[in-house]
Motif scaffolding. Sequence first.
Motif, PDB file in Angstrom:
ATOM      1  N   GLY A   1      47.093  76.064  72.321  1.00  0.00           N
ATOM      2  CA  GLY A   1      47.222  75.292  71.091  1.00  0.00           C
ATOM      3  C   GLY A   1      48.086  74.065  71.294  1.00  0.00           C
ATOM      4  N   VAL A   2      49.200  74.249  71.994  1.00  0.00           N
ATOM      5  CA  VAL A   2      50.093  73.126  72.277  1.00  0.00           C
ATOM      6  C   VAL A   2      49.379  72.097  73.150  1.00  0.00           C
ATOM      7  CG1 VAL A   2      52.235  72.467  73.452  1.00  0.00           C
ATOM      8  CG2 VAL A   2      52.190  74.482  71.974  1.00  0.00           C
ATOM      9  N   ALA A   3      48.613  72.577  74.125  1.00  0.00           N
ATOM     10  CA  ALA A   3      47.869  71.658  74.995  1.00  0.00           C
ATOM     11  C   ALA A   3      46.884  70.823  74.182  1.00  0.00           C
ATOM     12  CB  ALA A   3      47.136  72.443  76.082  1.00  0.00           C
ATOM     13  N   TYR A   4      46.166  71.447  73.258  1.00  0.00           N
ATOM     14  CA  TYR A   4      45.207  70.713  72.436  1.00  0.00           C
ATOM     15  C   TYR A   4      45.899  69.715  71.503  1.00  0.00           C
ATOM     16  CZ  TYR A   4      41.146  73.530  73.785  1.00  0.00           C
ATOM     17  OH  TYR A   4      40.117  74.118  74.482  1.00  0.00           O
ATOM     18  N   VAL A   5      47.011  70.100  70.930  1.00  0.00           N
ATOM     19  CA  VAL A   5      47.712  69.201  70.005  1.00  0.00           C
ATOM     20  C   VAL A   5      48.299  68.003  70.739  1.00  0.00           C
ATOM     21  CG1 VAL A   5      49.725  68.996  68.478  1.00  0.00           C
ATOM     22  CG2 VAL A   5      48.195  70.980  68.290  1.00  0.00           C
ATOM     23  N   THR A   6      48.814  68.224  71.931  1.00  0.00           N
ATOM     24  CA  THR A   6      49.471  67.156  72.677  1.00  0.00           C
ATOM     25  C   THR A   6      48.534  66.426  73.640  1.00  0.00           C
ATOM     26  OG1 THR A   6      50.169  68.734  74.398  1.00  0.00           O
ATOM     27  CG2 THR A   6      51.695  68.329  72.558  1.00  0.00           C
TER      28      THR A   6
ATOM     29  N   LEU B   1      42.938  68.342  67.697  1.00  0.00           N
ATOM     30  CA  LEU B   1      43.957  68.793  66.754  1.00  0.00           C
ATOM     31  C   LEU B   1      43.515  70.021  65.960  1.00  0.00           C
ATOM     32  CD1 LEU B   1      45.102  65.292  65.463  1.00  0.00           C
ATOM     33  CD2 LEU B   1      46.263  66.773  67.109  1.00  0.00           C
ATOM     34  N   ALA B   2      42.245  70.082  65.615  1.00  0.00           N
ATOM     35  CA  ALA B   2      41.758  71.227  64.842  1.00  0.00           C
ATOM     36  C   ALA B   2      41.864  72.516  65.666  1.00  0.00           C
ATOM     37  CB  ALA B   2      40.314  70.987  64.398  1.00  0.00           C
TER      38      ALA B   2
ATOM     39  N   TYR C   1      44.374  75.726  65.065  1.00  0.00           N
ATOM     40  CA  TYR C   1      43.828  77.079  64.976  1.00  0.00           C
ATOM     41  C   TYR C   1      44.515  78.015  65.982  1.00  0.00           C
ATOM     42  CZ  TYR C   1      40.692  80.946  66.004  1.00  0.00           C
ATOM     43  OH  TYR C   1      40.199  82.204  66.253  1.00  0.00           O
ATOM     44  N   GLN C   2      44.602  77.607  67.241  1.00  0.00           N
ATOM     45  CA  GLN C   2      45.171  78.478  68.265  1.00  0.00           C
ATOM     46  C   GLN C   2      46.638  78.791  67.985  1.00  0.00           C
ATOM     47  OE1 GLN C   2      43.542  80.123  70.397  1.00  0.00           O
ATOM     48  NE2 GLN C   2      41.583  79.026  70.496  1.00  0.00           N
ATOM     49  N   ILE C   3      47.399  77.800  67.553  1.00  0.00           N
ATOM     50  CA  ILE C   3      48.813  78.043  67.249  1.00  0.00           C
ATOM     51  C   ILE C   3      48.953  78.979  66.052  1.00  0.00           C
ATOM     52  CG2 ILE C   3      50.967  76.955  66.479  1.00  0.00           C
ATOM     53  CD1 ILE C   3      50.133  74.501  68.160  1.00  0.00           C
ATOM     54  N   SER C   4      48.094  78.809  65.068  1.00  0.00           N
ATOM     55  CA  SER C   4      48.145  79.678  63.888  1.00  0.00           C
ATOM     56  C   SER C   4      47.792  81.121  64.246  1.00  0.00           C
ATOM     57  CB  SER C   4      47.207  79.151  62.805  1.00  0.00           C
ATOM     58  OG  SER C   4      47.623  77.873  62.351  1.00  0.00           O
ATOM     59  N   ILE C   5      46.804  81.283  65.132  1.00  0.00           N
ATOM     60  CA  ILE C   5      46.467  82.629  65.598  1.00  0.00           C
ATOM     61  C   ILE C   5      47.662  83.238  66.328  1.00  0.00           C
ATOM     62  CG2 ILE C   5      45.139  83.863  67.358  1.00  0.00           C
ATOM     63  CD1 ILE C   5      43.591  83.601  64.824  1.00  0.00           C
ATOM     64  N   ALA C   6      48.313  82.426  67.156  1.00  0.00           N
ATOM     65  CA  ALA C   6      49.488  82.920  67.882  1.00  0.00           C
ATOM     66  C   ALA C   6      50.573  83.370  66.916  1.00  0.00           C
ATOM     67  CB  ALA C   6      50.020  81.836  68.813  1.00  0.00           C
ATOM     68  N   GLN C   7      50.780  82.617  65.847  1.00  0.00           N
ATOM     69  CA  GLN C   7      51.786  83.005  64.850  1.00  0.00           C
ATOM     70  C   GLN C   7      51.450  84.356  64.234  1.00  0.00           C
ATOM     71  OE1 GLN C   7      51.974  79.528  62.172  1.00  0.00           O
ATOM     72  NE2 GLN C   7      54.121  79.350  62.775  1.00  0.00           N
TER      73      GLN C   7
ATOM     74  N   TYR D   1      54.530  71.605  65.920  1.00  0.00           N
ATOM     75  CA  TYR D   1      53.195  71.314  66.446  1.00  0.00           C
ATOM     76  C   TYR D   1      52.144  71.401  65.335  1.00  0.00           C
ATOM     77  CZ  TYR D   1      55.101  71.682  71.184  1.00  0.00           C
ATOM     78  OH  TYR D   1      55.828  71.497  72.355  1.00  0.00           O
ATOM     79  N   LEU D   2      52.288  72.403  64.460  1.00  0.00           N
ATOM     80  CA  LEU D   2      51.342  72.526  63.354  1.00  0.00           C
ATOM     81  C   LEU D   2      51.417  71.319  62.431  1.00  0.00           C
ATOM     82  CD1 LEU D   2      51.749  76.310  62.446  1.00  0.00           C
ATOM     83  CD2 LEU D   2      49.743  75.223  63.478  1.00  0.00           C
ATOM     84  N   ALA D   3      52.625  70.862  62.161  1.00  0.00           N
ATOM     85  CA  ALA D   3      52.795  69.696  61.289  1.00  0.00           C
ATOM     86  C   ALA D   3      52.182  68.456  61.922  1.00  0.00           C
ATOM     87  CB  ALA D   3      54.274  69.477  61.001  1.00  0.00           C
ATOM     88  N   LYS D   4      52.356  68.295  63.218  1.00  0.00           N
ATOM     89  CA  LYS D   4      51.795  67.142  63.919  1.00  0.00           C
ATOM     90  C   LYS D   4      50.274  67.132  63.812  1.00  0.00           C
ATOM     91  CE  LYS D   4      51.553  64.904  68.460  1.00  0.00           C
ATOM     92  NZ  LYS D   4      52.025  64.922  69.867  1.00  0.00           N
ATOM     93  N   ALA D   5      49.673  68.303  63.988  1.00  0.00           N
ATOM     94  CA  ALA D   5      48.215  68.388  63.886  1.00  0.00           C
ATOM     95  C   ALA D   5      47.753  68.195  62.454  1.00  0.00           C
ATOM     96  CB  ALA D   5      47.746  69.733  64.425  1.00  0.00           C
TER      97      ALA D   5
END
Length: 335
Positions: free
Chosen positions: A263-268, A276-277, A281-287, A301-305
């Motif tokens: 998720g971080v890789a996709y956002v950055t 970003l989408a 999604y991946q970061i939210s699943i991780a949470q 990271y979520l806010a940035k996306a």
Amino acid sequence: MIRVTWLVAMVAVAALSMPATAVSGDAAGEALQKRAEAGDAKAQIELGRALEEDGAPADKAASTAWYRKAAMAGSADGAWRLGFALMAGTGTARDVPAGLEWLRQSVNISQDADHMAALAMLLATTGGDQKEAMQWAQMAADKGSPKGFEVLGMARLSGKWGLPKDPALAEKLFTTAAQKGDVNTQVALGKLYFSDAFGREDSTSGVHWLQAAADAGSAEAAGFLGYLFITGKEGVPVDAARGVALARKAMAGNAMEGHYAMGVAYVTGVGVAENLAEGWYQISIAQRMDSQQGLASAGGYLAKAAAKLTPAQLAQLKARVDADAAKLPAAPPGP
């Protein structure tokens, strides 16, 4: 994202890990039942395991009854399983002291070093005799069990369980366990090197042990190390390709750390094209998978996306996360 999970789950060692044989009305099931009723301890345990996995309360009670029969006949495996059933209240009233006593009896019969270490951990963490706990841990270590070294390392690192705090000795004990190939210890030791637990940080040693664990199949280690290579955190030089490869390996094992790292890789846009989408999604699943609330940086990271996604996109992503999170396996309890 630095977390060290003390491995109370280590108590579920070899004797509890073998797959059970399904009980049915066929000839094999009937033969197993007859052998158990005739007093065959191995059959009693196999039947008990199969009933325990059926899930029905009546079957769990029957399972524990079969373990008890095997234990009363002198079976170390039966006593071990009965001990855990009593401690967990599986098919019987929960009785921790009685459970511990059956575990003692099992270890005295089997002399299994890993079981000694597991008993030590249980005694230390359930209010048992801490001196006895450390004696079992030392016996396990003397027999070469990496788990014995790990328990002693925990005690020396924390200064608990009746032993004085000694970070230098703790490092040696953890390292011995890791060198013996214990993957869980390799993960813990790798993470510890990114903290000041040993009085210093050592990113080189941390990467070494996390990579060793990842190479041995630990999805958690692969995801954690992937995150470090993607972000350059904790003094680890950025290596985007290596980080993404590790993160994907961790995702294949459905590790929370893998979802987060990708998720971080996709956002950055590190190592992959920015998406970003998918990152959100991946970061939210991780949470949703993070039972220990260890993803402190996820919000940023979520806010940035989210800042570059439309309300409609976010609504669709939230629905996707809700649907997929419901399919995730239950998270293990925190330490």
